[in-house]
Design a protein around this motif. Structure first.
Motif, PDB file in Angstrom:
ATOM      1  N   TYR A  16       0.829  -1.203   0.000  1.00  0.00           N
ATOM      2  CA  TYR A  16       0.000   0.000   0.000  1.00  0.00           C
ATOM      3  C   TYR A  16       0.864   1.255   0.000  1.00  0.00           C
ATOM      4  CZ  TYR A  16      -4.030  -2.909   1.129  1.00  0.00           C
ATOM      5  OH  TYR A  16      -5.026  -3.850   1.084  1.00  0.00           O
ATOM      6  N   GLN A  17       0.384   2.275  -0.669  1.00  0.00           N
ATOM      7  CA  GLN A  17       0.949   3.613  -0.567  1.00  0.00           C
ATOM      8  C   GLN A  17       0.100   4.438   0.396  1.00  0.00           C
ATOM      9  OE1 GLN A  17       2.234   5.754  -4.170  1.00  0.00           O
ATOM     10  NE2 GLN A  17       1.561   3.969  -5.339  1.00  0.00           N
ATOM     11  N   VAL A  18       0.743   5.254   1.195  1.00  0.00           N
ATOM     12  CA  VAL A  18       0.049   6.138   2.125  1.00  0.00           C
ATOM     13  C   VAL A  18       0.420   7.569   1.781  1.00  0.00           C
ATOM     14  CG1 VAL A  18      -0.196   6.839   4.530  1.00  0.00           C
ATOM     15  CG2 VAL A  18      -0.054   4.400   3.941  1.00  0.00           C
ATOM     16  N   LYS A  19      -0.586   8.387   1.461  1.00  0.00           N
ATOM     17  CA  LYS A  19      -0.353   9.764   1.044  1.00  0.00           C
ATOM     18  C   LYS A  19      -1.057  10.723   1.997  1.00  0.00           C
ATOM     19  CE  LYS A  19       0.142   8.741  -3.901  1.00  0.00           C
ATOM     20  NZ  LYS A  19      -0.296   9.118  -5.273  1.00  0.00           N
ATOM     21  N   ALA A  20      -0.348  11.763   2.404  1.00  0.00           N
ATOM     22  CA  ALA A  20      -0.900  12.757   3.325  1.00  0.00           C
ATOM     23  C   ALA A  20      -1.762  13.771   2.588  1.00  0.00           C
ATOM     24  CB  ALA A  20       0.233  13.468   4.053  1.00  0.00           C
ATOM     25  N   VAL A  21      -2.838  14.205   3.255  1.00  0.00           N
ATOM     26  CA  VAL A  21      -3.728  15.234   2.732  1.00  0.00           C
ATOM     27  C   VAL A  21      -4.011  16.231   3.857  1.00  0.00           C
ATOM     28  CG1 VAL A  21      -5.930  15.737   1.616  1.00  0.00           C
ATOM     29  CG2 VAL A  21      -4.842  13.508   1.248  1.00  0.00           C
ATOM     30  N   SER A  22      -3.829  17.494   3.587  1.00  0.00           N
ATOM     31  CA  SER A  22      -4.123  18.526   4.582  1.00  0.00           C
ATOM     32  C   SER A  22      -5.634  18.738   4.689  1.00  0.00           C
ATOM     33  CB  SER A  22      -3.433  19.835   4.187  1.00  0.00           C
ATOM     34  OG  SER A  22      -3.819  20.877   5.051  1.00  0.00           O
ATOM     35  N   VAL A  23      -6.138  18.711   5.919  1.00  0.00           N
ATOM     36  CA  VAL A  23      -7.558  18.944   6.206  1.00  0.00           C
ATOM     37  C   VAL A  23      -7.650  20.227   7.029  1.00  0.00           C
ATOM     38  CG1 VAL A  23      -9.632  18.053   7.353  1.00  0.00           C
ATOM     39  CG2 VAL A  23      -8.060  16.478   6.183  1.00  0.00           C
ATOM     40  N   HIS A  24      -8.429  21.195   6.567  1.00  0.00           N
ATOM     41  CA  HIS A  24      -8.439  22.472   7.256  1.00  0.00           C
ATOM     42  C   HIS A  24      -9.826  23.046   7.503  1.00  0.00           C
ATOM     43  CE1 HIS A  24      -7.620  23.105   2.869  1.00  0.00           C
ATOM     44  NE2 HIS A  24      -8.740  23.784   2.990  1.00  0.00           N
ATOM     45  N   GLY A  25     -10.872  22.404   7.034  1.00  0.00           N
ATOM     46  CA  GLY A  25     -12.182  23.015   7.191  1.00  0.00           C
ATOM     47  C   GLY A  25     -13.254  22.099   7.726  1.00  0.00           C
ATOM     48  N   CYS A  26     -12.878  20.886   8.140  1.00  0.00           N
ATOM     49  CA  CYS A  26     -13.891  19.926   8.573  1.00  0.00           C
ATOM     50  C   CYS A  26     -13.260  18.947   9.554  1.00  0.00           C
ATOM     51  CB  CYS A  26     -14.498  19.195   7.379  1.00  0.00           C
ATOM     52  SG  CYS A  26     -13.299  18.317   6.348  1.00  0.00           S
TER      53      CYS A  26
END
Length: 252
Positions: free
Chosen positions: A147-157
């Motif tokens: 598996y690949q794990v990719k970060a995502v910025s969450v800023h509104g929820c």
């Protein structure tokens, strides 16, 4: 196919809230809506396993946050809200029936609602509930399985999957204002309108997509895109910041 769910706690009115004001919550209605949600899972071939082990814990119906279940392994989370960490030990025994189990350890935090799987890629939201340590632990546990794990910025929820979910392997349903969409480059993205932002959380059930009732523009958008769509009313559970994905752990 198994869907692990949990009954609605009589203390749900004391649930954690981050982005919604606290409102009066009708327990009986919440339980009826949860039962209808379980019926939808059954119609799509899932055997529903309903737990009651954490009924004293207000957020226990939202089992998705306690674990990430993949084909090869289940990873027990360490929720970002300290009040929710007591839910995890009660979930372990049922997952051990179906998968080898690993876990996220301190000081990592990880909520399952921040983990979106599309094929062999896991997008992990860095949010108020999930930190970089938790993401890196997850990556270390899953890399051996390809598996690949990719970060995502969450800023509104609250969670990543509040703002984006997968309708199929190529198509996302999203409200882009709440997250960084750059990691999703290459996907077809169906953007929900601002007034239906919470509709970005859909639940993929085999060849159908389950959409929360009350979002007609999103429902039409998905039908126009070629999807079979069903709706279910979770209006009372939404007062506790619920989405459709958060009330089940799907073991396929």
């Amino acid at each position: 196919m198994i869907a692990v769910t949990h009954g609605v706690s009589p203390h749900i009115h004391r649930c954690e809230l981050t982005h919604r004001p606290r409102e009066p919550l009708d327990l009986d209605l919440a339980r009826r809506q949860h039962a209808a949600y379980q019926d939808a899972l059954r119609r799509h071939g899932f055997t529903v396993v309903e737990l009651t082990v954490n009924l004293d814990l207000p957020d226990s119906v939202f089992v998705e946050d306690t674990a990430v279940v993949l084909d090869e392994i289940a990873v027990l989370c360490r929720p970002g809200a300290p009040s929710r960490r007591k839910e995890v030990p009660g979930i372990r025994p049922v997952l051990e029936r179906y998968r080898p189990v690993a876990e996220i350890r301190a000081a990592g935090t990880l909520d399952g609602g921040d983990v979106l799987r599309v094929g062999k890629t896991l997008f992990v939201g860095l949010s108020s509930r999930t930190n970089l340590d938790g993401l890196e632990q997850l990556r270390a546990l899953l890399t051996p399985y390809g598996y690949q794990v990719k970060a995502v910025s969450v800023h509104g929820c609250l969670h990543l999957k509040t703002a984006v979910t997968a309708a199929d392997e190529d198509t996302l349903v999203a409200y882009p204002e709440w997250i960084d969409m750059e990691p999703f480059h290459g996907f077809r993205v169906l953007e929900v309108p601002k007034e239906e932002a919470e509709a970005a959380n859909v639940l993929r059930l085999n060849r159908s997509v389950l959409v929360a009732e009350g979002f007609p523009r999103t429902e039409k958008m998905l039908r126009d895109a070629g999807f079979s769509v069903e709706t279910v009313d979770i209006s009372e559970l939404r007062k506790a910041e619920a989405g459709l994905t958060c009330s089940s752990l799907l073991v396929t």
